[in-house]
Design a protein around this motif. Structure first.
Motif, PDB file in Angstrom:
ATOM      1  N   ILE A  93       9.143   7.979   6.985  1.00  0.00           N
ATOM      2  CA  ILE A  93       8.173   8.756   6.213  1.00  0.00           C
ATOM      3  C   ILE A  93       8.179   8.309   4.753  1.00  0.00           C
ATOM      4  O   ILE A  93       7.109   8.149   4.136  1.00  0.00           O
ATOM      5  N   GLU A  94       9.371   8.081   4.177  1.00  0.00           N
ATOM      6  CA  GLU A  94       9.440   7.590   2.797  1.00  0.00           C
ATOM      7  C   GLU A  94       8.802   6.216   2.666  1.00  0.00           C
ATOM      8  O   GLU A  94       8.120   5.922   1.668  1.00  0.00           O
ATOM      9  N   ALA A  95       9.020   5.352   3.659  1.00  0.00           N
ATOM     10  CA  ALA A  95       8.434   4.017   3.620  1.00  0.00           C
ATOM     11  C   ALA A  95       6.915   4.084   3.745  1.00  0.00           C
ATOM     12  O   ALA A  95       6.194   3.290   3.127  1.00  0.00           O
ATOM     13  N   SER A  96       6.417   5.033   4.528  1.00  0.00           N
ATOM     14  CA  SER A  96       4.969   5.226   4.616  1.00  0.00           C
ATOM     15  C   SER A  96       4.400   5.677   3.278  1.00  0.00           C
ATOM     16  O   SER A  96       3.337   5.204   2.842  1.00  0.00           O
ATOM     17  N   ASP A  97       5.108   6.585   2.610  1.00  0.00           N
ATOM     18  CA  ASP A  97       4.674   7.017   1.270  1.00  0.00           C
ATOM     19  C   ASP A  97       4.640   5.830   0.303  1.00  0.00           C
ATOM     20  O   ASP A  97       3.731   5.728  -0.544  1.00  0.00           O
ATOM     21  N   GLU A 100      -1.097   0.946  -1.924  1.00  0.00           N
ATOM     22  CA  GLU A 100      -2.544   0.937  -1.661  1.00  0.00           C
ATOM     23  C   GLU A 100      -3.314   1.537  -2.843  1.00  0.00           C
ATOM     24  O   GLU A 100      -4.352   1.005  -3.255  1.00  0.00           O
ATOM     25  N   ARG A 101      -2.808   2.621  -3.389  1.00  0.00           N
ATOM     26  CA  ARG A 101      -3.480   3.229  -4.553  1.00  0.00           C
ATOM     27  C   ARG A 101      -3.431   2.305  -5.766  1.00  0.00           C
ATOM     28  O   ARG A 101      -4.389   2.227  -6.539  1.00  0.00           O
ATOM     29  N   GLU A 102      -2.312   1.624  -5.928  1.00  0.00           N
ATOM     30  CA  GLU A 102      -2.171   0.692  -7.046  1.00  0.00           C
ATOM     31  C   GLU A 102      -3.203  -0.429  -6.938  1.00  0.00           C
ATOM     32  O   GLU A 102      -3.809  -0.838  -7.940  1.00  0.00           O
ATOM     33  N   ILE A 103      -3.412  -0.933  -5.736  1.00  0.00           N
ATOM     34  CA  ILE A 103      -4.338  -2.046  -5.539  1.00  0.00           C
ATOM     35  C   ILE A 103      -5.784  -1.607  -5.702  1.00  0.00           C
ATOM     36  O   ILE A 103      -6.560  -2.227  -6.443  1.00  0.00           O
ATOM     37  N   TRP A 104      -6.152  -0.529  -4.998  1.00  0.00           N
ATOM     38  CA  TRP A 104      -7.569  -0.176  -4.882  1.00  0.00           C
ATOM     39  C   TRP A 104      -8.021   0.893  -5.869  1.00  0.00           C
ATOM     40  O   TRP A 104      -9.230   1.071  -6.067  1.00  0.00           O
ATOM     41  N   GLY A 105      -7.079   1.636  -6.453  1.00  0.00           N
ATOM     42  CA  GLY A 105      -7.474   2.692  -7.378  1.00  0.00           C
ATOM     43  C   GLY A 105      -7.987   3.933  -6.696  1.00  0.00           C
ATOM     44  O   GLY A 105      -8.595   4.795  -7.340  1.00  0.00           O
ATOM     45  N   ASN A 106      -7.775   4.067  -5.382  1.00  0.00           N
ATOM     46  CA  ASN A 106      -8.198   5.251  -4.636  1.00  0.00           C
ATOM     47  C   ASN A 106      -7.330   5.385  -3.378  1.00  0.00           C
ATOM     48  O   ASN A 106      -6.443   4.569  -3.133  1.00  0.00           O
ATOM     49  N   ASP A 107      -7.621   6.418  -2.585  1.00  0.00           N
ATOM     50  CA  ASP A 107      -6.850   6.680  -1.370  1.00  0.00           C
ATOM     51  C   ASP A 107      -7.534   6.165  -0.106  1.00  0.00           C
ATOM     52  O   ASP A 107      -7.101   6.488   1.001  1.00  0.00           O
ATOM     53  N   ASP A 108      -8.581   5.386  -0.249  1.00  0.00           N
ATOM     54  CA  ASP A 108      -9.383   5.008   0.922  1.00  0.00           C
ATOM     55  C   ASP A 108      -8.573   4.292   1.998  1.00  0.00           C
ATOM     56  O   ASP A 108      -8.879   4.403   3.188  1.00  0.00           O
ATOM     57  N   HIS A 109      -7.558   3.532   1.609  1.00  0.00           N
ATOM     58  CA  HIS A 109      -6.795   2.744   2.583  1.00  0.00           C
ATOM     59  C   HIS A 109      -5.387   3.293   2.796  1.00  0.00           C
ATOM     60  O   HIS A 109      -4.530   2.610   3.364  1.00  0.00           O
ATOM     61  N   CYS A 110      -5.161   4.523   2.361  1.00  0.00           N
ATOM     62  CA  CYS A 110      -3.884   5.194   2.619  1.00  0.00           C
ATOM     63  C   CYS A 110      -3.909   5.816   4.020  1.00  0.00           C
ATOM     64  O   CYS A 110      -4.964   6.180   4.533  1.00  0.00           O
ATOM     65  N   HIS A 111      -2.716   5.930   4.610  1.00  0.00           N
ATOM     66  CA  HIS A 111      -2.617   6.508   5.953  1.00  0.00           C
ATOM     67  C   HIS A 111      -1.419   7.440   6.017  1.00  0.00           C
ATOM     68  O   HIS A 111      -0.460   7.321   5.251  1.00  0.00           O
ATOM     69  N   SER A 112      -1.469   8.357   6.970  1.00  0.00           N
ATOM     70  CA  SER A 112      -0.356   9.272   7.179  1.00  0.00           C
ATOM     71  C   SER A 112       0.792   8.541   7.859  1.00  0.00           C
ATOM     72  O   SER A 112       0.623   7.477   8.458  1.00  0.00           O
ATOM     73  N   GLU A 158      -7.763  11.716  10.256  1.00  0.00           N
ATOM     74  CA  GLU A 158      -7.094  12.077   9.001  1.00  0.00           C
ATOM     75  C   GLU A 158      -7.875  11.599   7.782  1.00  0.00           C
ATOM     76  O   GLU A 158      -7.646  12.077   6.673  1.00  0.00           O
ATOM     77  N   LYS A 159      -8.775  10.665   7.979  1.00  0.00           N
ATOM     78  CA  LYS A 159      -9.569  10.097   6.889  1.00  0.00           C
ATOM     79  C   LYS A 159     -11.032  10.060   7.349  1.00  0.00           C
ATOM     80  O   LYS A 159     -11.620   8.997   7.558  1.00  0.00           O
ATOM     81  N   PRO A 160     -11.677  11.232   7.491  1.00  0.00           N
ATOM     82  CA  PRO A 160     -13.014  11.279   8.102  1.00  0.00           C
ATOM     83  C   PRO A 160     -14.114  10.626   7.282  1.00  0.00           C
ATOM     84  O   PRO A 160     -15.187  10.332   7.805  1.00  0.00           O
ATOM     85  N   ASN A 161     -13.838  10.383   5.996  1.00  0.00           N
ATOM     86  CA  ASN A 161     -14.867   9.790   5.143  1.00  0.00           C
ATOM     87  C   ASN A 161     -14.889   8.267   5.175  1.00  0.00           C
ATOM     88  O   ASN A 161     -15.822   7.647   4.661  1.00  0.00           O
ATOM     89  N   ILE A 162     -13.859   7.631   5.794  1.00  0.00           N
ATOM     90  CA  ILE A 162     -13.734   6.175   5.752  1.00  0.00           C
ATOM     91  C   ILE A 162     -13.903   5.585   7.150  1.00  0.00           C
ATOM     92  O   ILE A 162     -13.263   6.019   8.108  1.00  0.00           O
ATOM     93  N   VAL A 163     -14.759   4.566   7.241  1.00  0.00           N
ATOM     94  CA  VAL A 163     -15.009   3.845   8.493  1.00  0.00           C
ATOM     95  C   VAL A 163     -14.734   2.368   8.242  1.00  0.00           C
ATOM     96  O   VAL A 163     -15.022   1.844   7.158  1.00  0.00           O
ATOM     97  N   TYR A 164     -14.175   1.706   9.248  1.00  0.00           N
ATOM     98  CA  TYR A 164     -13.922   0.271   9.149  1.00  0.00           C
ATOM     99  C   TYR A 164     -14.805  -0.487  10.143  1.00  0.00           C
ATOM    100  O   TYR A 164     -14.782  -0.203  11.341  1.00  0.00           O
ATOM    101  N   GLN A 165     -15.587  -1.416   9.619  1.00  0.00           N
ATOM    102  CA  GLN A 165     -16.340  -2.336  10.464  1.00  0.00           C
ATOM    103  C   GLN A 165     -15.388  -3.436  10.905  1.00  0.00           C
ATOM    104  O   GLN A 165     -14.867  -4.191  10.089  1.00  0.00           O
ATOM    105  N   GLU A 166     -15.147  -3.522  12.205  1.00  0.00           N
ATOM    106  CA  GLU A 166     -14.246  -4.528  12.749  1.00  0.00           C
ATOM    107  C   GLU A 166     -15.059  -5.706  13.291  1.00  0.00           C
ATOM    108  O   GLU A 166     -15.999  -6.142  12.651  1.00  0.00           O
ATOM    109  N   ASP A 167     -14.702  -6.217  14.452  1.00  0.00           N
ATOM    110  CA  ASP A 167     -15.307  -7.443  14.983  1.00  0.00           C
ATOM    111  C   ASP A 167     -16.830  -7.370  15.078  1.00  0.00           C
ATOM    112  O   ASP A 167     -17.400  -6.311  15.399  1.00  0.00           O
TER     113      ASP A 167
END
Length: 364
Positions: free
Chosen positions: A26-30, A36-48, A286-295
């Motif tokens: 859990i600490e490593a996930s945090d 991710e926040r440092e890179i992107w400036g937001n929580d869009d790519h953070c995960h539980s 857990e992140k209903p506002n973010i969608v990822y376009q894959e293949d």
């Protein structure tokens, strides 16, 4: 393995996140979310931690290991190593992260040493890794350019300096693009209609949510297999992945365990009854506002009919109905993949950042 007061330990994944032995995970996930926040400036790519826990589980296709860096009992760094088991048998995929407060103390190098040792113990000769950077740098200034000549990555970034110092070369640059959801759908509808007309009567689109129909499973697996090497791979020594119906089901089950959902569209060639292209989107509850376009893939012999545009525009149009909370869609494309980049630009995607693919050849 130690550097000053820092110790590096391999972490055994617990059975669940409920007990005290899950605290390090859990600490490593945090820590991952801090980066991710440092890179992107937001929580869009953070995960539980739950999502990361399900992703970290090994399966029949990849063995996944975690190394943690400790300062006393505090986790200050982590390294993830994925070892493919059915294809790319000379390769490991690696990620090294260090807490911002503990950089330049040898923590990253100590973690990387553990990664390289792990790779050699598993008879691997190639290491690959990926790092992200926002699109906030001047590409005409101090940048690294891969051998393809497509794209650039800031040479002064922490990630680039670390990768070069550890002997990696820049193999490829991907562009990360984002599309807002919820705007006027008229433009997407027009693109989908124009592409469908261009495709003609020989093609039809089929779709599903979360789980591929049994009767299409093996055909869909073949599309996923082709996708693994059909897109530009830059200088990466990447071999075709092994995909079958079982691997598709494992992928679907993993996403479900993460609380995720997928939206898939495939194109059917009616004269042969075969699937000849596909695209899919993923979202997690857990992140209903973010969608990822894959293949997105169309088999080479069926290109030139705007099938890729039809698939992508139709799938994007469905997002608001299937996932009403969605706000942004992210996608990644190799900078040398000019055709797909032009399709995404036409659909309304705009650059958000860049991902560097790094590669190192190991000596036994």
């Amino acid at each position: 393995m130690a550097t000053a007061q820092i110790s590096i330990q391999r972490y055994q994944l617990p059975e669940s996140l409920e007990g005290p032995d899950a605290r390090p995970f859990i600490e490593a996930s945090d820590l991952s979310n801090i980066i991710e926040r440092e890179i992107w400036g937001n929580d869009d790519h953070c995960h539980s931690a739950k999502t990361r826990f399900e992703s970290a589980r090994p399966n029949g296709y990849e063995d996944r290991s975690t190394y943690l860096a400790y300062d006393g009992d505090r986790i200050i760094g982590k390294a993830l190593v994925d070892v493919p088991l059915t294809d790319n048998l000379q390769t490991c995929y690696a990620l090294v992260l260090v807490h911002p407060d503990f950089r330049r103390r040898g923590v990253g190098s100590a973690l990387y040493d553990a990664v390289e040792r792990h790779a050699l113990e598993n008879s691997r000769s190639i290491l690959m890794g990926w790092t992200d950077h926002r699109a906030d740098f001047d590409p005409s200034q101090d940048v690294l350019v891969p051998a393809t000549g497509a794209g650039a990555y800031p040479a002064a970034s922490l990630a680039a300096r670390f990768a070069i110092r550890e002997g990696f070369s820049l193999a490829q640059v991907d562009r990360c693009s984002v599309l807002p959801v919820g705007g006027e759908p008229t433009a997407l509808e027009a693109l989908a209609a124009e592409a469908q007309q261009k495709a003609g009567a020989d093609y039809a689109v089929v779709d599903w949510v979360d789980r591929c129909p049994d009767e299409l499973l093996e055909q869909y697996a073949q599309l996923r297999k082709t996708m693994s090497t059909d897109v530009p791979m830059g200088e990466l020594d990447w071999e075709e992945e092994v995909w079958d119906g079982g691997r598709v089901r494992e992928d679907e089950d993993r996403l479900a365990r993460e609380g995720g959902s997928s939206l898939v569209r495939a194109v059917l060639h009616k004269p042969t009854g075969r699937l000849v292209g596909h695209t899919f989107l993923e979202r997690r509850a857990e992140k209903p506002n973010i969608v990822y376009q894959e293949d997105t893939l169309v088999l080479s012999e069926h290109r030139g009919h705007r099938l890729g545009m039809w698939l992508k525009a139709a799938n994007l149009l469905a997002v608001a109905a299937v996932w009403p909370g969605a706000q942004r869609i992210y996608t990644w494309n190799a900078e040398e993949n000019r055709h797909m980049l032009s399709v995404n630009i036409e659909l309304g995607f705009a650059p958000e950042g860049y991902t560097a693919a790094w590669q190192k050849k190991l000596e036994a």
